[in-house]
Design a protein around this motif. Structure first.
Motif, short mmCIF file in Angstrom:
data_model
loop_
_atom_site.label_atom_id
_atom_site.label_comp_id
_atom_site.label_asym_id
_atom_site.label_seq_id
_atom_site.Cartn_x
_atom_site.Cartn_y
_atom_site.Cartn_z
N SER A 60 0.80 -1.01 -0.01
CA SER A 60 -0.07 0.09 -0.12
C SER A 60 0.72 1.08 -0.08
N HIS A 62 1.18 5.41 0.36
CA HIS A 62 0.46 6.85 0.83
C HIS A 62 0.98 7.84 0.12
N TRP A 67 -3.87 6.45 1.87
CA TRP A 67 -3.57 5.14 1.60
C TRP A 67 -4.12 4.72 0.29
N SER A 68 -3.51 3.92 -0.72
CA SER A 68 -4.02 3.67 -2.07
C SER A 68 -4.74 2.04 -1.72
N GLY A 69 -4.90 1.49 -0.76
CA GLY A 69 -5.46 0.30 -0.43
C GLY A 69 -4.30 -0.83 -0.43
N ILE A 70 -4.71 -1.63 0.05
CA ILE A 70 -3.46 -3.04 -0.18
C ILE A 70 -3.54 -3.86 -1.37
N GLU A 71 -2.53 -3.77 -2.54
CA GLU A 71 -2.75 -4.16 -3.65
C GLU A 71 -1.59 -5.50 -3.58
N SER A 90 4.32 9.90 -3.73
CA SER A 90 4.42 8.65 -2.93
C SER A 90 5.22 9.17 -1.64
#
Length: 118
Positions: A60, A62, A67-71, A90
């Motif tokens: 993830s 920030h 936060w982008s979410g968990i990829e 980032s």
């Protein structure tokens, strides 16, 4: 001029096979200079490599606001590094091991990270 730093992903699973958090103590947070900000820091690339077994990681990023979410990132033992360019701005990167299946028990093979500014 390019800049880089490398390190290791901690042992232990941070995420279960569905992406749910097992425990954050198995993650690492990289605090980095914001990508593409000013004249010193250019494009930011994040790479991973592993040996002895494939690995799946949750990542993830920030951007200074959210936060982008968990990829999920699949990192093959038999292949080269897996790399992606991160978005402008980032500033923090959260990384943890993700179980590939409910029976996955390989949570301690070597997995390294590399950040590069180009």
């Amino acid at each position: 001029m390019p800049y880089f730093q490398t390190g290791e992903v901690p042992h232990g699973f941070a995420f279960d096979e569905n992406g749910g958090v097992i425990h954050y103590k198995h993650t690492i947070i990289l605090a980095v200079p914001a990508a593409n900000q000013g004249t010193r820091w250019g494009d930011l690339f994040l790479s991973f490599g592993t040996a002895f077994a494939d690995a799946k990681l949750g990542v993830s990023v920030h951007d200074g606001n959210k936060w982008s979410g968990i990829e999920p990132w699949d990192i093959p033992d038999a292949g080269g590094r897996v790399a992606k360019k991160l978005p402008t701005g980032s500033q923090k990167i959260a990384i943890g091991r993700w179980k590939k299946s409910a029976g996955d028990s390989v949570d301690d093979n070597p997995v390294s990270w590399l950040i590069e500014y180009l």
